[in-house]
Design an enzyme around this catalytic site. Structure first.
Site, short mmCIF file in Angstrom:
data_model
loop_
_atom_site.label_atom_id
_atom_site.label_comp_id
_atom_site.label_asym_id
_atom_site.label_seq_id
_atom_site.Cartn_x
_atom_site.Cartn_y
_atom_site.Cartn_z
N ARG A 102 16.92 22.77 -11.88
CA ARG A 102 17.68 21.53 -11.90
C ARG A 102 18.61 21.67 -13.43
NH1 ARG A 102 20.50 17.34 -12.35
NH2 ARG A 102 20.08 15.14 -11.51
N GLU B 179 26.17 14.08 -4.68
CA GLU B 179 24.96 14.57 -3.79
C GLU B 179 25.65 15.16 -2.62
OE1 GLU B 179 21.56 14.71 -4.22
OE2 GLU B 179 21.89 13.78 -6.25
N ARG C 25 10.26 21.39 -10.21
CA ARG C 25 11.29 22.12 -10.61
C ARG C 25 11.49 22.43 -12.14
NH1 ARG C 25 16.05 19.02 -7.47
NH2 ARG C 25 15.30 17.40 -8.92
#
Length: 177
Positions: A63, A71, A114
Site C-alpha cells: 500500500r 477506489e 500489507r
C-alpha cells in the site's frame, strides 16, 4: 546485545535454520523487538497494479504510504459528466510505472498485514507523483503531510480529481457518497 545473539542462535538451533523465510522473519523480530531497531525492507522487481494506491511487488502486497487514491468503482464529476476516477487512478499508476522495475521501502504494516511503503519506478517517487498528478490525495491521517505540497500543486492545476467534484476515498469507503 549478547543476549540477542544467544537467543538468535538458540532459536535457530531449536527451530532449524534451513527455512530462509523463517530465518528472515525471526531475525526481523529480534531486531525490531529485542534491539529496538526497526527493519527497513526494500522490495524490488516486477509490479502488478491492484488499484491507484496498491501494488503487488514480487508477490507481496504494498500500500503506498501517505496517499489515498479513488477506489475501484468510485466515480467523480467533471462539470456535468461523471467519470470513473477509480479506474483512471489505476491507469495513471500503470502509466507511471510503465515497464520500469519498482522498488518499495517499508514504512509500516497496515491492519490487513500489507506492507506500507514509499515506492519508486524509473527514478520517480510513485507516491508523490500520484498526488501531484491529481490521482490521489495526501492521506494526512497516515503520514500524508509529506505530500501536502504535491496536493496543492494538483489542486492549483485542477489536475485529475481536482478538475471537478469528488468525495475523498476515505469518505467514499464509509459510504458518504
Amino acid at each position: 546485545m549478547w543476549l540477542a545473539a544467544v537467543l538468535t542462535v538458540g532459536a535457530l538451533f531449536a527451530f532449524g535454520d534451513d527455512n530462509p523465510a523463517f530465518r528472515r522473519l525471526f531475525l526481523d523480530v529480534v531486531s525490531e523487538v529485542m534491539l529496538n531497531q526497526p527493519v527497513t525492507k526494500i522490495l524490488g522487481g516486477g509490479a502488478r497494479i491492484i488499484d491507484g494506491d496498491t501494488l503487488d511487488v514480487d508477490g507481496k502486497r504494498v500500500r503506498l504510504h501517505g496517499i489515498d487514491a479513488p477506489e475501484s468503482g468510485q466515480t467523480c464529476r467533471r462539470r456535468l459528466r461523471i467519470w470513473d476516477c477509480g479506474a483512471e487512478a489505476t491507469r495513471a499508476l500503470e502509466r507511471l510505472i510503465g515497464i520500469s522495475a519498482v522498488t518499495c521501502e517499508k514504512r509500516a504494516t497496515d491492519r490487513y498485514g500489507r506492507m506500507v511503503g514509499t515506492c519508486h519506478a524509473g527514478g520517480r517517487n510513485l507516491n508523490a507523483r500520484m498526488v501531484r498528478q491529481g490521482y490521489a490525495v495526501a492521506y494526512y491521517q497516515y503520514g500524508g503531510r509529506a505530500y501536502a505540497a504535491d496536493e496543492a500543486i494538483a489542486r492549483a492545476r485542477r489536475a485529475g480529481i481536482w478538475s471537478g467534484r469528488f468525495v475523498t476515498p476515505a469518505d467514499w469507503r464509509k459510504g458518504k457518497r
